[in-house]
Design a protein around this motif. Structure first.
Motif, short mmCIF file in Angstrom:
data_model
loop_
_atom_site.label_atom_id
_atom_site.label_comp_id
_atom_site.label_asym_id
_atom_site.label_seq_id
_atom_site.Cartn_x
_atom_site.Cartn_y
_atom_site.Cartn_z
N ASP A 48 -30.68 19.36 -49.15
CA ASP A 48 -30.53 20.02 -50.44
C ASP A 48 -31.78 19.77 -51.26
O ASP A 48 -31.81 18.92 -52.16
CB ASP A 48 -29.28 19.48 -51.16
CG ASP A 48 -29.14 20.02 -52.58
OD1 ASP A 48 -29.74 21.07 -52.87
OD2 ASP A 48 -28.43 19.38 -53.39
N ASP A 62 -34.62 31.69 -54.32
CA ASP A 62 -33.95 31.21 -55.53
C ASP A 62 -33.27 32.36 -56.26
O ASP A 62 -32.14 32.22 -56.75
CB ASP A 62 -34.95 30.52 -56.45
CG ASP A 62 -35.55 29.27 -55.84
OD1 ASP A 62 -34.87 28.60 -55.03
OD2 ASP A 62 -36.71 28.96 -56.16
N VAL A 76 -29.18 26.36 -59.51
CA VAL A 76 -30.32 26.61 -58.63
C VAL A 76 -31.59 26.43 -59.46
O VAL A 76 -32.01 27.34 -60.18
CB VAL A 76 -30.28 28.02 -58.01
CG1 VAL A 76 -31.45 28.21 -57.04
CG2 VAL A 76 -28.95 28.25 -57.29
N GLU A 137 -33.39 24.43 -45.58
CA GLU A 137 -32.98 24.30 -46.98
C GLU A 137 -31.59 24.87 -47.17
O GLU A 137 -31.33 26.03 -46.82
CB GLU A 137 -33.97 25.02 -47.89
CG GLU A 137 -33.57 24.95 -49.37
CD GLU A 137 -34.55 25.67 -50.28
OE1 GLU A 137 -34.22 25.84 -51.48
OE2 GLU A 137 -35.64 26.05 -49.81
N HIS A 139 -28.41 25.06 -50.16
CA HIS A 139 -27.97 24.77 -51.53
C HIS A 139 -26.46 24.58 -51.49
O HIS A 139 -25.71 25.52 -51.21
CB HIS A 139 -28.33 25.92 -52.47
CG HIS A 139 -28.16 25.56 -53.91
ND1 HIS A 139 -26.92 25.57 -54.52
CD2 HIS A 139 -29.05 25.14 -54.84
CE1 HIS A 139 -27.06 25.19 -55.77
NE2 HIS A 139 -28.35 24.93 -55.99
N ILE A 227 -33.11 30.13 -48.23
CA ILE A 227 -31.96 29.22 -48.35
C ILE A 227 -30.94 29.71 -47.33
O ILE A 227 -30.69 30.90 -47.20
CB ILE A 227 -31.40 29.23 -49.78
CG1 ILE A 227 -32.44 28.67 -50.75
CG2 ILE A 227 -30.09 28.42 -49.87
CD1 ILE A 227 -32.06 28.79 -52.22
#
Length: 231
Positions: A48, A62, A76, A137, A139, A227
């Motif tokens: 994360d 993002d 975010v 990555e 989130h 992500i």
């Protein structure tokens, strides 16, 4: 046997959740990412933390993640630009004021204090990728949202904690009631690392992973800037 590792930053290092065949076998506190790599080797590992940095406008990853989190978009944090992280790693930028000024010169946008607070861990992850680590990555808020199919209560609220633990149990990720050093771990550190690990484990399955944005056009070190969630 398949192994996957998920990592979330803590006050004094990282917490790692290890899945073997999609089941929790370890919850570990570790001071650095290098220790995890040396212990588990080249297994699917997700973190994360921003992976893939650009000198330009806000990363498409993002933007895509925020668009899917109505009411939670602020979770975010915009990733810092490549120039700021490189300068930090070189010791040329050591405070928020300098980092913010450099970010404005390079991208036209400043650097938030929240992102600056994460800089040591962002730089650590960036160094691992530079040395060949295949970190993904993830989130956690986006991963939980997609798993639930709806907005969840805040992750530090009672309802939010219980909802996230129930979602993990539904996919077979059952966290232990106690872990070594758990008195120094916040609950969200652990369940965030768990959903990150479950996402990383998607590499072992036919459905695989989904990138956000769906079509990646941005690259850093020849890697797509994205992500990831589990499909």
């Amino acid at each position: 046997m398949t192994i996957a590792v998920g990592l979330d930053g803590t006050r004094d290092g990282w917490v790692a959740v290890v899945l073997r065949n999609d089941r929790v076998t370890d919850v570990l506190r570790t001071p650095d990412l290098a220790s995890v790599a040396s212990r588990f080797g080249a297994v699917p590992t997700a973190v994360d933390m921003p992976i893939g940095l650009l000198d330009g406008p806000r990363r498409a990853a993002d933007v895509a993640a925020r668009a899917q989190l109505p009411g939670r978009a602020s979770s975010v944090f915009p990733a810092p630009c490549r120039s700021v992280v490189d300068a930090y790693r070189a010791g040329a930028v050591m405070d928020h004021q300098a980092a913010n000024a450099l970010s404005r010169r390079v991208t036209g946008a400043g650097l938030s204090r929240q992102t600056w607070a994460l800089m040591p861990k962002i730089a650590e992850a960036d160094a691992q990728v530079e040395h060949g680590a295949g970190l993904l990555e993830v989130h956690p808020e986006l991963a939980f949202h997609r798993l639930a199919g709806h907005r969840l209560a805040g992750k530090r609220s009672w309802n939010g904690v219980m909802a996230r633990l129930a979602l993990l149990r539904d996919v077979g990720v059952v966290l232990p009631t106690a872990v070594p050093g758990g008195d120094r771990l916040a609950p969200d550190d652990v369940f965030d690392a768990a959903i990150v690990a479950w996402t990383a484990a998607g590499v072992h399955h036919a459905a695989g992973l989904r990138s956000h944005p769906a079509e990646t056009t941005e690259y850093d070190r020849d890697r797509p800037v994205a992500i990831w969630t589990r499909t």
